[in-house]
Design an enzyme around this catalytic site. Structure first.
Site, PDB file in Angstrom:
ATOM      1  CE  LYS A  30      -3.634   5.100  -1.867  1.00  0.00           C
ATOM      2  NZ  LYS A  30      -4.714   5.684  -2.687  1.00  0.00           N
ATOM      3  CE1 TYR A  59      -3.895   2.309   0.593  1.00  0.00           C
ATOM      4  CE2 TYR A  59      -2.525   3.219   2.344  1.00  0.00           C
ATOM      5  CZ  TYR A  59      -3.642   3.302   1.531  1.00  0.00           C
ATOM      6  OH  TYR A  59      -4.491   4.376   1.631  1.00  0.00           O
TER       7      TYR A  59
HETATM    8  P1  NAP Z   1     -13.387   2.747   1.245  1.00  0.00           P
HETATM    9  O1  NAP Z   1     -14.527   3.220   2.074  1.00  0.00           O
HETATM   10  O2  NAP Z   1     -12.994   1.314   1.275  1.00  0.00           O
HETATM   11  O3  NAP Z   1     -13.670   3.224  -0.262  1.00  0.00           O
HETATM   12  C1  NAP Z   1     -12.864   2.789  -1.313  1.00  0.00           C
HETATM   13  C2  NAP Z   1     -13.651   2.976  -2.579  1.00  0.00           C
HETATM   14  O4  NAP Z   1     -12.839   2.551  -3.690  1.00  0.00           O
HETATM   15  C3  NAP Z   1     -14.938   2.141  -2.633  1.00  0.00           C
HETATM   16  O5  NAP Z   1     -15.951   2.875  -3.254  1.00  0.00           O
HETATM   17  C4  NAP Z   1     -14.512   0.960  -3.490  1.00  0.00           C
HETATM   18  O6  NAP Z   1     -15.596   0.343  -4.160  1.00  0.00           O
HETATM   19  C5  NAP Z   1     -13.619   1.691  -4.469  1.00  0.00           C
HETATM   20  N1  NAP Z   1     -12.836   0.800  -5.304  1.00  0.00           N
HETATM   21  C6  NAP Z   1     -11.954  -0.158  -4.953  1.00  0.00           C
HETATM   22  N2  NAP Z   1     -11.485  -0.783  -6.033  1.00  0.00           N
HETATM   23  C7  NAP Z   1     -12.097  -0.207  -7.104  1.00  0.00           C
HETATM   24  C8  NAP Z   1     -12.046  -0.411  -8.501  1.00  0.00           C
HETATM   25  N3  NAP Z   1     -11.290  -1.357  -9.041  1.00  0.00           N
HETATM   26  N4  NAP Z   1     -12.794   0.385  -9.300  1.00  0.00           N
HETATM   27  C9  NAP Z   1     -13.567   1.344  -8.777  1.00  0.00           C
HETATM   28  N5  NAP Z   1     -13.693   1.566  -7.466  1.00  0.00           N
HETATM   29  C10 NAP Z   1     -12.959   0.795  -6.642  1.00  0.00           C
HETATM   30  O7  NAP Z   1     -12.049   3.531   1.619  1.00  0.00           O
HETATM   31  P2  NAP Z   1     -11.696   5.091   1.774  1.00  0.00           P
HETATM   32  O8  NAP Z   1     -10.926   5.199   3.031  1.00  0.00           O
HETATM   33  O9  NAP Z   1     -12.865   5.940   1.544  1.00  0.00           O
HETATM   34  O10 NAP Z   1     -10.636   5.228   0.582  1.00  0.00           O
HETATM   35  C11 NAP Z   1     -10.681   6.258  -0.384  1.00  0.00           C
HETATM   36  C12 NAP Z   1      -9.261   6.647  -0.748  1.00  0.00           C
HETATM   37  O11 NAP Z   1      -8.633   7.265   0.382  1.00  0.00           O
HETATM   38  C13 NAP Z   1      -8.369   5.462  -1.133  1.00  0.00           C
HETATM   39  O12 NAP Z   1      -7.567   5.805  -2.240  1.00  0.00           O
HETATM   40  C14 NAP Z   1      -7.493   5.269   0.106  1.00  0.00           C
HETATM   41  O13 NAP Z   1      -6.270   4.671  -0.194  1.00  0.00           O
HETATM   42  C15 NAP Z   1      -7.342   6.721   0.570  1.00  0.00           C
HETATM   43  N6  NAP Z   1      -6.939   6.895   1.953  1.00  0.00           N
HETATM   44  C16 NAP Z   1      -7.723   6.465   2.958  1.00  0.00           C
HETATM   45  C17 NAP Z   1      -7.310   6.648   4.269  1.00  0.00           C
HETATM   46  C18 NAP Z   1      -8.144   6.196   5.438  1.00  0.00           C
HETATM   47  O14 NAP Z   1      -7.647   6.251   6.576  1.00  0.00           O
HETATM   48  N7  NAP Z   1      -9.377   5.751   5.238  1.00  0.00           N
HETATM   49  C19 NAP Z   1      -6.087   7.298   4.552  1.00  0.00           C
HETATM   50  C20 NAP Z   1      -5.305   7.735   3.485  1.00  0.00           C
HETATM   51  C21 NAP Z   1      -5.737   7.542   2.202  1.00  0.00           C
HETATM   52  P3  NAP Z   1     -16.365  -0.956  -3.544  1.00  0.00           P
HETATM   53  O15 NAP Z   1     -17.382  -0.423  -2.567  1.00  0.00           O
HETATM   54  O16 NAP Z   1     -16.981  -1.573  -4.766  1.00  0.00           O
HETATM   55  O17 NAP Z   1     -15.335  -1.822  -2.885  1.00  0.00           O
END
Ligand code: NAP
Length: 237
Positions: free
Chosen positions: A166, A162
Site C-alpha cells: 500500500k 500488505y
Molecule cells: P474484501 O471484502 O475482501 O474485498 C476485496 C475485493 O477485491 C473482492 O471483491 C475481491 O474479489 C477483490 N479482488 C481480490 N483480488 C482480485 C483480483 N485479482 N482481481 C479482481 N478483484 C480482486 O475487502 P475490502 O476490505 O472491501 O477491501 C477493499 C479495499 O480496501 C482493498 O484494497 C483493501 O486493501 C482496502 N482496505 C480495507 C480496509 C479494511 O479494514 N477492510 C482498510 C484499509 C484498506 P473476490 O470476492 O473474488 O475475492
C-alpha cells in the site's frame, strides 16, 4: 453523465461504493474477477457487471474494450486488494520473521501490479474524459509516519507485505498525479472496516469505510490531486 469503474466490487467496500455512487447518479461498472458473482451483485444494485481480474492482462484488455465501446470512462476506483499475511481468523501470522518473497510477490501482484495494470490499460479512456478521476484505495498501514508512531494500533501491525504494497500504491498515486495534472488522482484510507479482508474483525461498517472512497470519486476539477486522505482529512505519508 459520469461513468465509473470499481475493481473488486462484488463485495465489501467496493460493493458499498458502487451502491452509493449509483445513488449519486453515476453509471457504474461493477468489476468482479468471478463473472457470476459480479453479475449477481450488479443486478442487485443496478450496476453493469464486468468480469475483471486485475492480475490478468486478457481480462483487463477485454474490460477496456467493453467500457470503450459503451462510451468511455470518467472515474476509475482501484479498490481490489488482498491481505495475504492473515490467517482465516483474521490474525496476521506472516510477520517479518515469516515473510517470504512469495508472499511479497503474491501481495504485490494484486495490490501494486494489478493496480498499475488497470491504470495503464484505462489511461487512454480517462484521458478522453472531460473530468477524469482516479481513486486508489490504499490503507492507513501505508503511512510510514503512522507505522512508526509507537503505541498506536498501526504501529502494532506485524505484517510487512500488505503495508509495503500500500506504500507502493501511495507512491504510484503521487507520481501519476504529477504526470497527469488534468486528472484528480488520490489515495484513500477507508479505516479498519468489517470485511472479508480482515475476517470481519474490522471495527467500522462498510458504510463508514466507503465514505472517503465515495467522496474522492466525486471530487471536482478544482479538488485535490496527489493526496492521501481518510474521512477526517489529509493523512501523513
Ligand atoms: P474484501 O471484502 O475482501 O474485498 C476485496 C475485493 O477485491 C473482492 O471483491 C475481491 O474479489 C477483490 N479482488 C481480490 N483480488 C482480485 C483480483 N485479482 N482481481 C479482481 N478483484 C480482486 O475487502 P475490502 O476490505 O472491501 O477491501 C477493499 C479495499 O480496501 C482493498 O484494497 C483493501 O486493501 C482496502 N482496505 C480495507 C480496509 C479494511 O479494514 N477492510 C482498510 C484499509 C484498506 P473476490 O470476492 O473474488 O475475492
Amino acid at each position: 453523465m459520469t461513468t465509473t469503474l470499481i475493481t473488486g466490487a462484488n463485495k465489501g467496500l467496493g460493493h458499498e461504493t458502487a451502491r452509493r455512487l449509483i445513488a449519486a447518479g453515476h453509471t457504474v461498472y461493477l468489476g468482479s474477477r468471478d463473472a457470476a458473482r459480479g453479475q449477481r451483485a450488479a443486478e442487485r444494485l443496478g450496476a453493469r457487471g464486468i468480469q475483471l481480474d486485475i492480475t490478468d492482462d486478457a481480462s483487463v484488455r477485454a474490460a477496456v474494450k467493453t467500457v470503450e465501446a459503451d462510451g468511455g470512462l470518467d472515474v476509475l476506483i482501484n479498490n481490489a486488494g488482498i491481505q495475504a499475511e492473515m490467517r482465516d481468523d483474521g490474525v496476521v501470522v506472516i510477520d517479518a520473521a515469516e515473510l517470504t518473497a512469495d508472499v511479497m510477490r503474491k501481495t504485490f501482484e494484486t495490490n501494486v501490479f494489478g493496480t498499475v495494470r488497470v491504470l495503464h490499460a484505462f489511461l487512454p479512456l480517462l484521458r478522453r474524459s472531460a473530468a477524469p478521476v482516479v481513486v486508489n484505495v490504499s490503507s492507513g498501514l501505508a503511512s510510514l509516519s503512522r507505522v512508526t508512531a509507537v503505541g498506536t494500533p498501526t504501529h502494532a501491525y506485524p505484517g510487512v507485505a500488505y503495508p509495503a504494497s500500500k506504500a507502493a500504491v501511495n507512491m504510484v498515486t503521487v507520481q501519476y498525479a504529477k504526470a497527469f495534472p488534468n486528472m484528480r488522482i488520490n489515495a484513500v484510507e477507508p479505516g479498519f472496516t468489517e470485511t472479508d479482508l480482515n475476517a470481519n474483525t474490522g471495527i467500522q461498517s462498510v458504510e463508514q469505510g466507503a465514505e472517503i472512497i465515495v467522496r474522492m470519486a466525486q471530487v471536482g476539477s478544482d479538488g485535490p490531486t496527489g493526496g492521501y486522505f481518510d474521512a477526517e482529512g489529509v493523512l501523513p505519508w
